[in-house]
Enzyme design. Structure first.
Site, short mmCIF file in Angstrom:
data_model
loop_
_atom_site.label_atom_id
_atom_site.label_comp_id
_atom_site.label_asym_id
_atom_site.label_seq_id
_atom_site.Cartn_x
_atom_site.Cartn_y
_atom_site.Cartn_z
N GLY A 186 -19.57 -34.24 67.96
CA GLY A 186 -20.60 -35.26 67.83
C GLY A 186 -20.16 -36.51 67.10
CB SER A 187 -16.94 -38.25 66.54
OG SER A 187 -16.52 -38.64 67.83
CG ASN A 188 -18.87 -41.57 70.63
OD1 ASN A 188 -18.72 -42.71 70.22
ND2 ASN A 188 -17.98 -40.96 71.41
CG HIS A 247 -15.95 -41.79 81.13
ND1 HIS A 247 -15.96 -40.42 81.28
CD2 HIS A 247 -14.86 -42.25 81.77
CE1 HIS A 247 -14.91 -40.08 82.01
NE2 HIS A 247 -14.23 -41.17 82.32
CG MET A 304 -18.08 -32.04 76.92
SD MET A 304 -17.47 -33.65 77.45
CE MET A 304 -16.14 -33.15 78.54
NE ARG A 308 -22.89 -27.77 87.57
CZ ARG A 308 -22.15 -28.03 86.50
NH1 ARG A 308 -22.68 -28.65 85.48
NH2 ARG A 308 -20.88 -27.69 86.47
#
Length: 185
Positions: free
Chosen positions: A9-11, A106, A87, A62
Site C-alpha cells: 500500500g505504498s501508493n 500503473h 492486483m 471474478r
C-alpha cells in the site's frame, strides 16, 4: 474516496498523506484489500482509516467477487475509487457502476507495457525512458484514458528492481496530484 490495495500500500500511504494536508480536496473514507495479510491494511488501521478485507478467494468467480466489492463500495457512498496496487483484473460488474470514477496507477508509460513485469520489459526493449501513468479504469486492462504521467530515465546497468524503485518515487508524487486534478475538474 475508497482505496483498493493488495499489498504494502505504498501508493495508498501517499494518498492518505495527501488527503490529510490542509488544502486537500479529498478524504480517504476506506481502504479495502482482497488479501487479509496485506501490510497496507495494518498501516491504514494504525492511522485510523476504516479498512475492510474482501477476499477474492471467498467467491466462485471474478464477477461474484466484483459484485461483493461493488456492494461494499456503494454502501460507503464514495465519490470515486483509487486503485493503489490492487492486483485484480476488474470485470464490468465493478467497472460499469463506477465508470469514470475509478483511477489506477500503473508502473509504465501507457500504452506501453500493460500488465505485469513492466520494468523488466522496458529494460529488455532498450527503452531510454520509463515511468508511471494514472489512468481511468475501463473493462480493458490498463487501457483507460490517461490522466497523468511521470517519466524517469532508464540508466545503464538498471535492473528491474532499481528502475522500479525510481518509478515508485514518482508514483508517490504523481498519484495524489493527478487525483486532486481529476476531482477538481
Amino acid at each position: 474516496m475508497g482505496v483498493l490495495i493488495s499489498g504494502t500500500g505504498s501508493n495508498m500511504k501517499a494518498l492518505v498523506a495527501a488527503s490529510r494536508a490542509a488544502d486537500s480536496i479529498f478524504e480517504i473514507a476506506c481502504v479495502v484489500s482482497n488479501k487479509a495479510d496485506a501490510a497496507g491494511i495494518t498501516w491504514a488501521k494504525e492511522l485510523g482509516v476504516a479498512t475492510q478485507i474482501i477476499s477474492h478467494r471467498d467467491y466462485p468467480s471474478r464477477e461474484a467477487f466484483d459484485a461483493a466489492l461493488n456492494d461494499y463500495m456503494q454502501a460507503q457512498h464514495l465519490d470515486a475509487i483509487a486503485c493503489a496496487g490492487f492486483m485484480r483484473v476488474m470485470t464490468p460488474v465493478l467497472v460499469a457502476p463506477w465508470a469514470g470514477k475509478i483511477l489506477n496507477i500503473h508502473p509504465s508509460l501507457l500504452p506501453l507495457y500493460k500488465g505485469l513485469h513492466t520494468h523488466e520489459r522496458a529494460i529488455a526493449a532498450g527503452e531510454k525512458e520509463a515511468g508511471c501513468t494514472v489512468h481511468l479504469v475501463t473493462a480493458e486492462l490498463d487501457d483507460g484514458p490517461i490522466l497523468a504521467q511521470a517519466r524517469v530515465p532508464v540508466l545503464a546497468g538498471d535492473t528491474p528492481e532499481s528502475l522500479a524503485a525510481r518509478v515508485l518515487l514518482e508514483e508517490h508524487k504523481l498519484y495524489p496530484k493527478a487525483l486532486s486534478d481529476f476531482l477538481s475538474r
